[in-house]
Design an enzyme around this catalytic site. Structure first.
Site, PDB file in Angstrom:
ATOM      1  CG  ASN A 213      48.263  30.858 -11.301  1.00 39.45           C
ATOM      2  OD1 ASN A 213      47.148  31.096 -11.744  1.00 39.45           O
ATOM      3  ND2 ASN A 213      48.476  30.042 -10.287  1.00 39.45           N
TER       4      ASN A 213
ATOM      5  CG  ASN B  89      48.604  37.279  -4.006  1.00 37.51           C
ATOM      6  OD1 ASN B  89      49.465  36.588  -4.548  1.00 37.51           O
ATOM      7  ND2 ASN B  89      47.980  36.888  -2.891  1.00 37.51           N
TER       8      ASN B  89
ATOM      9  CG  HIS C 190      45.111  33.246  -1.002  1.00 37.99           C
ATOM     10  ND1 HIS C 190      46.335  32.976  -0.418  1.00 37.99           N
ATOM     11  CD2 HIS C 190      44.175  32.686  -0.205  1.00 37.99           C
ATOM     12  CE1 HIS C 190      46.122  32.276   0.691  1.00 37.99           C
ATOM     13  NE2 HIS C 190      44.837  32.087   0.842  1.00 37.99           N
TER      14      HIS C 190
END
Ligand code: GAR
Length: 197
Positions: free
Chosen positions: A15, A108, A110
């Site tokens: 990522n 973030n 997830h």
């Protein structure tokens, strides 16, 4: 105005690479730092190869003292004066104190369709539940684990023959599309949700 981005990771950093590759041209986001809590994280070499400064703040010497670890983490990050923190596979739970320092400026990714499957083993849990689809979520980080305002989601189908590994690989491809798209908007001050596909 350009937004300096610090990326925090603990692992391979796919990522992170997708984010770095996206921070060009008219994207206001620019990489300032890649930091890991693990010196052996594969992502560090990938960042260095792309000319991005790297740092390690090992959590282990701090033992149970999360506050002391986070003070060290915060101090090291501040040497690069980032505007935004992207958590990209950073596998440490952050306390309210650290989160408060970065409230509204930390995001973030997830690997589930939140609010489903906070925490670990998201793909196995989606398969066990017999879900027809899975995916990933980018959200603002708040003190509650894998919670906070939703900025984007990407969905993928679950196939009959899927294992946690094959599903994880499919979701990861979607992560690499979603996270850069959300960061680009976030850096421009736009919190409008993105939904992929
Ligand atoms: C990604 O799947 C990310 O969503 C997940 O860790 C992986 C990191 O992969 N994050 C979490 O589980 C956070 N709770 P990468 O190092 O190749 O980007």
């Amino acid at each position: 105005m350009t937004q300096k981005v610090a990326i925090l990771l603990s692992g391979g950093g796919s990522n992170m690479v997708a984010l770095l590759d996206s921070m060009t041209g008219d994207n206001l986001a620019r990489p300032a730092l890649v930091l890991s809590n693990r010196a052996d994280a594969g992502g560090l070499a990938k960042a260095a190869a792309r000319g991005v400064p790297t740092e390690v703040v090992d959590h282990r010497p701090y033992g149970e003292d999360r506050g002391a670890f986070e003070d060290a983490l915060h101090a090291r990050i501040m040497e690069y004066a980032p505007d935004i923190i992207c958590l990209a596979g950073f596998m440490r739970v952050l306390t309210e104190g650290f989160v408060a320092r970065w409230q509204g400026r930390m995001i973030n990714i997830h690997p589930s369709l939140l609010p489903k499957y906070r925490g670990l083993h998201t793909h196995a849990r989606a398969l066990d539940a017999g879900d027809a689809e899975a995916g990933c979520t980018v959200h603002e980080v708040t003190a509650a684990l894998d919670d906070g305002p939703l900025l984007g989601q990407a969905r993928v189908p679950i196939l009959a023959e899927d294992t946690p590994e094959t599903l994880a690989a499919r979701v990861l491809v979607a992560e690499h599309q979603l996270y850069p798209a959300v960061l680009r908007r976030f850096a421009a001050g736009d919190r409008t949700q993105i939904h992929l596909p």
